[in-house]
Design an enzyme around this catalytic site. Structure first.
Site, PDB file in Angstrom:
ATOM      1  N   PHE A  10       0.863  -1.189   0.000  1.00 40.57           N
ATOM      2  CA  PHE A  10       0.000   0.000   0.000  1.00 40.57           C
ATOM      3  C   PHE A  10       0.901   1.241   0.000  1.00 40.57           C
ATOM      4  O   PHE A  10       0.759   2.145   0.804  1.00 40.57           O
ATOM      5  CB  PHE A  10      -0.919  -0.037   1.229  1.00 40.57           C
ATOM      6  CG  PHE A  10      -2.177   0.784   1.062  1.00 40.57           C
ATOM      7  CD1 PHE A  10      -3.160   0.400   0.170  1.00 40.57           C
ATOM      8  CD2 PHE A  10      -2.377   1.946   1.806  1.00 40.57           C
ATOM      9  CE1 PHE A  10      -4.329   1.144   0.020  1.00 40.57           C
ATOM     10  CE2 PHE A  10      -3.538   2.706   1.669  1.00 40.57           C
ATOM     11  CZ  PHE A  10      -4.510   2.299   0.763  1.00 40.57           C
ATOM     12  N   THR A  95       4.338  -4.717  -4.301  1.00 41.19           N
ATOM     13  CA  THR A  95       5.455  -4.551  -3.370  1.00 41.19           C
ATOM     14  C   THR A  95       6.702  -4.141  -4.153  1.00 41.19           C
ATOM     15  O   THR A  95       6.667  -4.009  -5.377  1.00 41.19           O
ATOM     16  CB  THR A  95       5.742  -5.851  -2.581  1.00 41.19           C
ATOM     17  OG1 THR A  95       6.143  -6.873  -3.504  1.00 41.19           O
ATOM     18  CG2 THR A  95       4.511  -6.323  -1.819  1.00 41.19           C
ATOM     19  N   LYS A 124       8.512  -5.792 -11.292  1.00 36.42           N
ATOM     20  CA  LYS A 124       9.296  -6.384 -12.395  1.00 36.42           C
ATOM     21  C   LYS A 124       9.953  -7.716 -12.038  1.00 36.42           C
ATOM     22  O   LYS A 124      10.328  -8.476 -12.928  1.00 36.42           O
ATOM     23  CB  LYS A 124      10.381  -5.391 -12.841  1.00 36.42           C
ATOM     24  CG  LYS A 124       9.807  -4.198 -13.589  1.00 36.42           C
ATOM     25  CD  LYS A 124      10.736  -3.017 -13.538  1.00 36.42           C
ATOM     26  CE  LYS A 124      10.712  -2.384 -12.187  1.00 36.42           C
ATOM     27  NZ  LYS A 124      10.192  -1.044 -12.072  1.00 36.42           N
ATOM     28  N   GLU A 208      13.117   3.683  -7.658  1.00 37.72           N
ATOM     29  CA  GLU A 208      12.878   2.419  -6.953  1.00 37.72           C
ATOM     30  C   GLU A 208      13.186   2.628  -5.465  1.00 37.72           C
ATOM     31  O   GLU A 208      13.878   3.586  -5.096  1.00 37.72           O
ATOM     32  CB  GLU A 208      13.811   1.334  -7.497  1.00 37.72           C
ATOM     33  CG  GLU A 208      13.587   0.998  -8.951  1.00 37.72           C
ATOM     34  CD  GLU A 208      12.199   0.434  -9.228  1.00 37.72           C
ATOM     35  OE1 GLU A 208      11.840  -0.579  -8.635  1.00 37.72           O
ATOM     36  OE2 GLU A 208      11.464   1.041 -10.018  1.00 37.72           O
ATOM     37  N   ASP A 219      17.079  -1.465 -13.461  1.00 38.87           N
ATOM     38  CA  ASP A 219      15.626  -1.377 -13.701  1.00 38.87           C
ATOM     39  C   ASP A 219      15.343  -1.469 -15.210  1.00 38.87           C
ATOM     40  O   ASP A 219      14.489  -2.249 -15.646  1.00 38.87           O
ATOM     41  CB  ASP A 219      15.110  -0.051 -13.130  1.00 38.87           C
ATOM     42  CG  ASP A 219      13.671   0.226 -13.511  1.00 38.87           C
ATOM     43  OD1 ASP A 219      12.778  -0.429 -12.967  1.00 38.87           O
ATOM     44  OD2 ASP A 219      13.452   1.070 -14.396  1.00 38.87           O
ATOM     45  N   LYS A 223      13.407  -4.427 -17.600  1.00 37.07           N
ATOM     46  CA  LYS A 223      12.362  -4.151 -18.600  1.00 37.07           C
ATOM     47  C   LYS A 223      12.764  -4.678 -19.974  1.00 37.07           C
ATOM     48  O   LYS A 223      11.921  -5.204 -20.716  1.00 37.07           O
ATOM     49  CB  LYS A 223      12.088  -2.647 -18.655  1.00 37.07           C
ATOM     50  CG  LYS A 223      11.444  -2.121 -17.369  1.00 37.07           C
ATOM     51  CD  LYS A 223      11.450  -0.605 -17.309  1.00 37.07           C
ATOM     52  CE  LYS A 223      10.886  -0.106 -15.985  1.00 37.07           C
ATOM     53  NZ  LYS A 223      11.149   1.311 -15.750  1.00 37.07           N
TER      54      LYS A 223
HETATM   55  N1  HSE Z   1      11.988   3.459 -11.063  1.00 36.26           N
HETATM   56  C1  HSE Z   1      11.294   3.234 -12.281  1.00 36.26           C
HETATM   57  C2  HSE Z   1      11.586   4.352 -13.268  1.00 36.26           C
HETATM   58  C3  HSE Z   1       9.834   3.145 -11.991  1.00 36.26           C
HETATM   59  O1  HSE Z   1      12.146   5.365 -12.830  1.00 36.26           O
HETATM   60  O2  HSE Z   1      11.291   4.243 -14.443  1.00 36.26           O
HETATM   61  C4  HSE Z   1       9.039   2.527 -13.067  1.00 36.26           C
HETATM   62  O3  HSE Z   1       9.486   1.233 -13.367  1.00 36.26           O
END
Ligand code: HSE
Length: 339
Positions: A10, A95, A124, A208, A219, A223
């Protein structure tokens, strides 16, 4: 028709989703006959709560915004038991991301799917590390594993490639996949120091929980892995994607690029080459005449190279409370509308 929702986490995204659901409930009901009830929430900071007839979301938002623990409908169940035993139709896994182990999200996804509950997630970890396993478990239990929010927040990427672009062969995907670093590079160009701008990106909810994941490129690498495996069926692992972040980019480098009519961008790319799929993340000096050079702030942009349409570029928000909250709503609605 009423969808019963459980939210695991949350924080920024969970609160964003609840705010959208509250604001748009009438419109969603009129347009899609969509109604909802949040029946359970689990959050390590605020506690676990469950009411099979629906929780008091206004009170929970008030308490979480004041950083106070939940006081109503408290549950003794640990999070995995709560997921298994609650009466939700859809579990939203919101989370923090762990790209090493996928935990604890992976246990939450398994608990939900194995008890016949859909998963909608912006996390992710499970998508980048265990997509085939999660999809199989979902199929076996006749439910869905939905991950639009894992790549470029609510800007349609996964659903775009799976839906409208479904009949095209996509041979290359290339673009800006991390909002935090794009925001940082944009602000550094205005003269703001690296540490100061990272702090602002955290305060705005872009970064993040551990921002190393953003600035080191991890990150974006997660992706790229998700895109490679879902859009190109590549079967690659995170470690197969080469990765360099923006930590070595200085204000001087940014100034030098400016003098050469260029701009630094952290570029994620996945490409089919000689029957293999190659993924990479690295900073690139992009000429100002290139469309990606004009993409500033937390905005992301991806170009899909297709056989039937040539290049398709989509530009949109890649991070943020409402933007990522919307990614969860879009998958919830997609499940709802398919029933
Ligand atoms: N920390 C990631 C970003 C959040 O800045 O793109 C979305 O995945």
């Amino acid at each position: 028709m009423k969808q019963k929702l459980t939210l695991i986490g949350f924080g920024t995204v969970g609160k964003g989703l609840c705010e959208i659901l509250k604001d748009k409930s009438q419109r969603l009901n009129n347009s899609y006959d969509f109604d909802y009830e949040v029946v359970a929430v689990a959050d390590f900071a605020y506690g676990n709560v469950y009411n099979p007839n629906g929780l008091d979301i206004d009170l929970m938002l008030e308490q979480a915004n004041a950083k106070q623990k939940f006081t109503k409908d408290l549950s003794e169940l640990d999070t995995v038991s709560l997921i298994k035993e609650c009466n939700a139709d859809i579990v939203c896994e919101l989370t923090y991301t762990d790209l090493q182990t996928g935990g604890p999200a992976i246990d939450h996804c398994k608990a939900a799917l194995s008890t016949g509950k859909h998963i909608v997630t912006s996390n992710k970890g499970p998508a980048a590390l265990f997509y085939p396993e999660m999809k199989k478990l979902a199929d076996e239990n006749n439910v869905k594993f939905m991950i639009e929010g894992t790549v470029v927040a609510g800007t349609p990427i996964i659903n775009l490639t799976d839906g409208p672009l479904g009949g095209c062969e996509i041979s290359r995907i290339r673009g800006i996949l991390n909002g935090t670093t794009n925001y940082m590079l944009s602000e550094m160009e205005k003269g703001m120091a690296y540490d100061d701008v990272l702090k602002v990106a955290q305060d705005l909810g872009y970064a993040e929980a551990d921002p190393t994941g953003d600035v080191e490129g991890f990150d974006a690498r997660g992706k790229v892995t998700i895109l490679a495996n879902i859009v190109m069926n590549a079967g690659i692992k995170i470690a197969d994607v080469s990765c360099e972040g923006i930590t070595k980019i200085t204000l001087e480098d940014i100034q030098k690029a400016k003098e050469q009519n260029a701009r630094w961008k952290l570029i994620g790319s996945v490409e089919k080459k000689d029957g293999k799929v190659i993924g990479s993340v690295a900073p690139e000096m992009v000429d100002l005449s290139h469309p990606l050079a004009g993409v500033m702030g937390a905005t992301n942009a991806l170009t899909f190279t297709t056989d039937l349409l040539g290049d398709i570029t989509i530009v949109g928000p890649g991070a943020g409370k409402i933007e990522t909250g919307f990614s969860i709503l879009t998958d919830i609605l997609s499940i709802h509308r398919s029933q």
